[in-house]
Enzyme design. Sequence first.
Site, PDB file in Angstrom:
ATOM      1  N   HIS A  80      50.903  53.662  23.400  1.00  0.00           N
ATOM      2  CA  HIS A  80      51.807  53.172  22.353  1.00  0.00           C
ATOM      3  C   HIS A  80      53.201  52.924  22.932  1.00  0.00           C
ATOM      4  O   HIS A  80      53.613  53.555  23.903  1.00  0.00           O
ATOM      5  CB  HIS A  80      51.844  54.160  21.189  1.00  0.00           C
ATOM      6  CG  HIS A  80      50.579  54.181  20.393  1.00  0.00           C
ATOM      7  ND1 HIS A  80      50.477  54.741  19.145  1.00  0.00           N
ATOM      8  CD2 HIS A  80      49.344  53.696  20.692  1.00  0.00           C
ATOM      9  CE1 HIS A  80      49.247  54.590  18.698  1.00  0.00           C
ATOM     10  NE2 HIS A  80      48.530  53.959  19.610  1.00  0.00           N
ATOM     11  N   GLU A  82      56.158  53.680  21.954  1.00  0.00           N
ATOM     12  CA  GLU A  82      57.087  54.818  21.955  1.00  0.00           C
ATOM     13  C   GLU A  82      56.796  55.738  23.137  1.00  0.00           C
ATOM     14  O   GLU A  82      57.709  56.198  23.836  1.00  0.00           O
ATOM     15  CB  GLU A  82      56.985  55.618  20.651  1.00  0.00           C
ATOM     16  CG  GLU A  82      57.264  54.803  19.385  1.00  0.00           C
ATOM     17  CD  GLU A  82      56.007  54.172  18.809  1.00  0.00           C
ATOM     18  OE1 GLU A  82      55.190  53.598  19.565  1.00  0.00           O
ATOM     19  OE2 GLU A  82      55.819  54.231  17.592  1.00  0.00           O
ATOM     20  N   CYS A 106      53.213  56.338  14.804  1.00  0.00           N
ATOM     21  CA  CYS A 106      52.024  57.089  14.383  1.00  0.00           C
ATOM     22  C   CYS A 106      52.244  58.573  14.646  1.00  0.00           C
ATOM     23  O   CYS A 106      53.207  58.954  15.303  1.00  0.00           O
ATOM     24  CB  CYS A 106      50.795  56.587  15.141  1.00  0.00           C
ATOM     25  SG  CYS A 106      50.733  57.135  16.860  1.00  0.00           S
ATOM     26  N   CYS A 109      52.692  59.519  18.323  1.00  0.00           N
ATOM     27  CA  CYS A 109      54.023  59.177  18.823  1.00  0.00           C
ATOM     28  C   CYS A 109      55.077  60.104  18.232  1.00  0.00           C
ATOM     29  O   CYS A 109      56.029  60.485  18.917  1.00  0.00           O
ATOM     30  CB  CYS A 109      54.343  57.722  18.514  1.00  0.00           C
ATOM     31  SG  CYS A 109      53.381  56.575  19.503  1.00  0.00           S
TER      32      CYS A 109
HETATM   33  O1  LIG Z   1      53.116  54.008  16.743  1.00  0.00           O
HETATM   34  C1  LIG Z   1      52.498  53.037  17.150  1.00  0.00           C
HETATM   35  N1  LIG Z   1      52.838  52.460  18.336  1.00  0.00           N
HETATM   36  C2  LIG Z   1      52.099  51.480  18.903  1.00  0.00           C
HETATM   37  O2  LIG Z   1      52.420  51.022  19.990  1.00  0.00           O
HETATM   38  N2  LIG Z   1      50.980  51.031  18.223  1.00  0.00           N
HETATM   39  C3  LIG Z   1      50.150  50.008  18.853  1.00  0.00           C
HETATM   40  C4  LIG Z   1      48.776  50.508  19.270  1.00  0.00           C
HETATM   41  C5  LIG Z   1      47.911  49.277  19.147  1.00  0.00           C
HETATM   42  O3  LIG Z   1      47.998  48.514  20.338  1.00  0.00           O
HETATM   43  C6  LIG Z   1      48.575  48.533  17.996  1.00  0.00           C
HETATM   44  C7  LIG Z   1      47.939  48.813  16.646  1.00  0.00           C
HETATM   45  O4  LIG Z   1      46.930  47.875  16.440  1.00  0.00           O
HETATM   46  P1  LIG Z   1      46.487  47.435  14.950  1.00  0.00           P
HETATM   47  O5  LIG Z   1      47.742  47.169  14.154  1.00  0.00           O
HETATM   48  O6  LIG Z   1      45.623  46.194  15.203  1.00  0.00           O
HETATM   49  O7  LIG Z   1      45.680  48.606  14.406  1.00  0.00           O
HETATM   50  O8  LIG Z   1      49.932  48.971  17.930  1.00  0.00           O
HETATM   51  C8  LIG Z   1      50.631  51.505  16.990  1.00  0.00           C
HETATM   52  C9  LIG Z   1      51.395  52.504  16.420  1.00  0.00           C
HETATM   53  C10 LIG Z   1      51.101  53.048  15.068  1.00  0.00           C
HETATM   54  O9  LIG Z   1      50.369  52.186  14.298  1.00  0.00           O
HETATM   55 ZN   LIG Z   2      51.879  55.723  18.157  1.00  0.00          ZN
END
Ligand SMILES: O=c1[nH]c(=O)n([C@H]2C[C@H](O)[C@@H](COP(=O)(O)O)O2)cc1CO
Ligand SMILES: [Zn+2]
Length: 162
Positions: A80, A82, A106, A109
């Site tokens: 992610h 973060e 999330c 994170c």
């Molecule tokens: O806190 C976050 N940080 C982050 O980088 N992500 C990224 C992980 C995935 O590559 C994408 C989420 O994919 P989707 O929205 O198709 O479920 O976003 C997702 C979150 C929380 O949703």
């Molecule tokens: Zn995350």
Amino acid sequence: MANKREDYISWDEYFMGVAKLSGLRSKDPNTQVGCCIVSQDNKILSMGYNGLPSGCSDDEFPWQREGEDPLNTKYVYTVHSELNAILNYRGGSLEGAKLYVSLFPCNECAKAIIQSGIKEVIYDSNKYDGTTSVQASMRMFDAAGVRYHAYHRTERTVMIEL
Ligand SMILES: O=c1[nH]c(=O)n([C@H]2C[C@H](O)[C@@H](COP(=O)(O)O)O2)cc1CO
Ligand SMILES: [Zn+2]
């Protein structure tokens, strides 16, 4: 003596703009997330976007969201934004820093944000509001004293709305 220019962008527009620009490096076809960590005196400390760990090829790992086998989805592999920004930081401590991110963090994170000493989160989208993950993030942030608020967009030229 001319007066100073007045239509300069705010600190929040600057740092959220940098976060969103970072997100443009993401290979995720569905959700590109960008992050920028800033010190209390407004110095940029680190940036990150969502992607695969080093050495894992974007062309050999799945970018699907659904699949019978979780190993055929992106979720088990993506780092992610973060966490990338926290891990990219080559300096000392992130204690007291603030984190700008294009999507509300999330719960995984949120744990890394809390444990790194970051004390404030400014987010743009909260498209997963109400999910278990977001509710857990908010509960932990509240308990840990990490402040969070939505980025206040102002009417700006397209250049800023990255
Ligand atoms: O806190 C976050 N940080 C982050 O980088 N992500 C990224 C992980 C995935 O590559 C994408 C989420 O994919 P989707 O929205 O198709 O479920 O976003 C997702 C979150 C929380 O949703
Ligand atoms: Zn995350």
